[in-house]
Design an enzyme around this catalytic site. Structure first.
Site, PDB file in Angstrom:
ATOM      1  N   SER A  52       2.505   4.843   1.583  1.00  0.00           N
ATOM      2  CA  SER A  52       3.603   5.554   0.914  1.00  0.00           C
ATOM      3  C   SER A  52       4.601   6.099   1.918  1.00  0.00           C
ATOM      4  CB  SER A  52       3.056   6.714   0.081  1.00  0.00           C
ATOM      5  OG  SER A  52       2.400   6.267  -1.067  1.00  0.00           O
TER       6      SER A  52
ATOM      7  N   HIS B 172       4.571  14.816  -2.688  1.00  0.00           N
ATOM      8  CA  HIS B 172       4.587  13.424  -2.242  1.00  0.00           C
ATOM      9  C   HIS B 172       5.999  12.836  -2.297  1.00  0.00           C
ATOM     10  CE1 HIS B 172       3.784   9.038  -2.429  1.00  0.00           C
ATOM     11  NE2 HIS B 172       2.647   9.306  -1.778  1.00  0.00           N
TER      12      HIS B 172
ATOM     13  N   ASP C 110       8.454   8.502  -8.162  1.00  0.00           N
ATOM     14  CA  ASP C 110       7.394   9.234  -7.467  1.00  0.00           C
ATOM     15  C   ASP C 110       7.029  10.513  -8.232  1.00  0.00           C
ATOM     16  OD1 ASP C 110       5.852  10.378  -5.072  1.00  0.00           O
ATOM     17  OD2 ASP C 110       6.724   8.592  -4.179  1.00  0.00           O
TER      18      ASP C 110
ATOM     19  N   ASN D 238      -3.491   1.751  -0.153  1.00  0.00           N
ATOM     20  CA  ASN D 238      -4.417   2.239   0.874  1.00  0.00           C
ATOM     21  C   ASN D 238      -5.854   1.836   0.548  1.00  0.00           C
ATOM     22  OD1 ASN D 238      -2.158   3.630   2.030  1.00  0.00           O
ATOM     23  ND2 ASN D 238      -2.472   5.284   0.556  1.00  0.00           N
TER      24      ASN D 238
END
Length: 285
Positions: free
Chosen positions: A222, A46, A14, A147
């Site tokens: 996520s 994130h 990430d 997404n």
């Protein structure tokens, strides 16, 4: 025995990780494939949010924002920059690092809340082969669906890999918020495999200078993916003998049918209590 994921290692691919008080001393490794820095950091937040969903203790929130496996360990691999962009080559390097160090850190799970779009499968062949190798070597690989919904065939890479566990957002499948990606993939594989709430999720934050907000709200697949990674950590603490295929089959029996097509909901919405029963754990674990 209360399962917490103790001693199970999770690799998080990430934006990095912040030394959040909720993580205690359970960040066991950090590798920065962007800038080569040695100390843990997260210039995007994130990755820290994802880590909080997996292993945050909830200490600063009085337990309100605790992760699903608050006893597990994490190796944070930074492959995305401060605006969330990255290169395929860095993900490949991270995958190679995981294979090289898996036994040293008891890494059993890989969480990839990262995804890229593609027009043909060949565009991402090298990436998908790398992720498939992680699975073939026995690791449980969990990846976000993406997404890009509600368009059909919108699963991002590497979530489109047929072997791994692909996670969508159960509360982002329909209506105005229906952005959770759905299948089929280019290989006509039904995806995602399983769905978990991912809308407006509060988890750990990487505070910016001048702001000490310890928690932040984020949305997307996520945010759903680390719940499954944490659940697998619980499974492997109680049943360390399980293979990744056996884990996947237990997860398949651990869902509630939402009444939606398979290419939207997968097997259904994850149910932790069902997972514990399917694994044969005592009710009080």
């Amino acid at each position: 025995m209360k399962l917490t994921g103790k001693n199970v290692g999770v690799a998080i691919v990430d934006t990095g990780i912040y030394l959040h008080p909720d993580f205690d001393n359970r960040i066991i490794a950090f590798q920065d494939f962007i800038y080569g820095r040695r100390q843990p950091y997260d210039d995007n937040s994130h990755g820290t949010h994802v880590a909080g969903r997996i292993m945050g203790s909830g200490r600063l929130s009085g337990g309100r924002y605790k992760g699903i496996a608050p006893g597990c360990n994490v190796a944070a691999l930074k492959v995305l920059d401060r605006i969330g962009n990255g290169k395929k080559e860095d993900i490949l390097k991270a995958a190679a690092w995981i294979l090289e160090n898996r036994r040293r850190y008891n890494l059993r799970i890989v969480n990839i809340s990262v995804g890229t779009t593609y027009k043909t499968r060949s565009e991402q062949d090298v990436l998908l082969q790398s992720v498939e190798r992680l699975w073939d070597e026995g690791l449980v690989v969990v990846a976000a669906a993406g997404n890009q919904g509600p368009r059909e065939g919108s699963i991002t890479a590497p979530g489109c890999c047929k072997k791994i566990i692909t996670v969508g957002s159960s509360d982002m499948l329909t209506g105005e918020r229906g952005i959770s990606s759905r299948g089929p993939t280019f290989e006509c594989v039904c995806k995602p495999d399983i769905v978990v709430p991912g809308n407006r999720i509060i988890s750990c934050n990487a505070p910016h200078p001048g702001s000490m907000e310890w928690y932040v709200r984020k949305s997307g697949t996520s945010m759903s993916t680390p719940v499954i990674a944490g659940a697998v950590a619980l499974l492997l603490e109680g049943r360390p003998d399980l293979t990744n295929v056996e884990v996947k089959m237990i997860l398949r029996e651990s869902t509630d049918d939402l009444g939606l097509p398979h290419n939207q909901q997968g097997w259904g919405s994850f149910n932790l209590a069902k997972m514990k029963r399917a694994a044969g754990f005592p009710e009080d674990c």
